[in-house]
Design an enzyme around this catalytic site. Structure first.
Site, PDB file in Angstrom:
ATOM      1  N   VAL A 153       0.840  -1.269  -0.124  1.00 48.29           N
ATOM      2  CA  VAL A 153      -0.008   0.024   0.002  1.00 48.29           C
ATOM      3  C   VAL A 153       1.013   1.320  -0.182  1.00 48.29           C
ATOM      4  CG1 VAL A 153      -1.906  -1.145   1.068  1.00 48.29           C
ATOM      5  CG2 VAL A 153      -0.209   0.053   2.526  1.00 48.29           C
ATOM      6  N   TYR A 213       4.962   6.885  14.626  1.00 48.36           N
ATOM      7  CA  TYR A 213       3.957   5.921  14.630  1.00 48.36           C
ATOM      8  C   TYR A 213       2.464   6.498  15.107  1.00 48.36           C
ATOM      9  CZ  TYR A 213       0.698   2.048  15.508  1.00 48.36           C
ATOM     10  OH  TYR A 213      -0.488   1.311  15.767  1.00 48.36           O
TER      11      TYR A 213
END
Length: 265
Positions: A62, A158
């Site tokens: 992706v 993150y």
């Protein structure tokens, strides 16, 4: 009224392990038709063999927008449309903000954030022209994190991607409401998956505190299936964490104090 999962056309990214795999198993058991995307085609093919011949495995990274577009195209062709897109692919990164390199930022943003938006950009036009199915033309589920609401020291990059996913979900939910396309953000806590090993492959292992909650992937998947049956805004599989994050928003100084006393990830 709950929507039927029988015959529902679902595309799941990051389906070769963890939450994505557990979700695929749960949906297949309910009669959904699946297209599964991930980089590890061998694992996807083994999963499809387990689940039955109605499902399709597609190799996809992706982080490459062209592959996201191709994945959605394969799903549309195989399923004859697309009722549900699950943006699940992603990974963790352990590094302090000042030590996170530009290359690390670019890689995690391409996968966790742009992988989500690229799949949505390809899928939403497909959904928007479909007839209504039990009140909806489609649904997008974005697997964010509980850390979308509160950054954790040592994992700032993150957390930033997860917060960005939440912002995307909140904006898209209102943008797509007139088209009857639901958008749901998912906010797991630590989940028993390969997440730790994946984080280690990008730098350092993800270490949990002794009292951090850990949930099975199947439990998170079950909560997601409930949200597919009855679309909602957010899913928090660990409800106590949601309540604690509300308190953290009210008393950020207390939250800082608590986080400073936890071991680094």
């Amino acid at each position: 009224m709950a929507r039927s999962l029988t015959g529902m056309r679902v595309l799941i990214t990051g389906a070769s392990a963890g939450i994505g795999m557990a979700l695929a198993r749960g949906l297949a058991a309910e009669g959904a038709r699946l297209v599964l995307g991930a980089r590890r085609l061998d694992r996807l093919e083994a999963l499809c063999l387990e689940l039955g011949p109605a499902h399709l495995a597609v190799a996809c990274d992706v982080a490459d927008p062209a592959q996201c577009t191709a994945l959605v195209g394969r799903a549309q062709a195989h399923l004859g449309g697309l009722d549900t897109l699950v943006c699940n692919a992603g990974y963790g990164l352990i590094a302090e903000i000042s030590q996170t390199t530009i290359a690390q930022w670019e890689q995690i943003l391409r996968t966790n954030l742009l992988g989500t938006t690229a799949c949505m950009a390809a899928a939403v036009p497909v959904m928007a022209v479909q007839p209504l199915r039990e009140g909806y033309r489609g649904q997008v589920l974005i697997v964010s994190s509980a850390l979308a609401r509160r950054g954790k020291p040592g994992a700032g990059a993150y957390c930033a991607t997860k917060a960005a996913q939440l912002s995307v979900a909140e904006a898209a939910r209102l943008e797509l409401q007139p088209s009857r396309i639901a958008v749901t953000s998912i906010h797991p806590v630590n989940t028993a998956t390969e997440f730790d090993q994946a984080a280690a492959s990008h730098g350092a292992p993800w270490r949990r505190g002794a009292h951090d909650p850990v949930q099975p992937a199947a439990l998170v998947a079950a909560a997601m299936i409930r949200a597919i049956r009855r679309p909602c805004r957010e899913v928090w599989p660990h409800r106590l964490t949601r309540h604690l994050l509300v308190l953290a928003a009210w008393w950020p100084g207390l939250a800082d104090w608590v986080l400073r006393r936890q071991p680094p990830p």
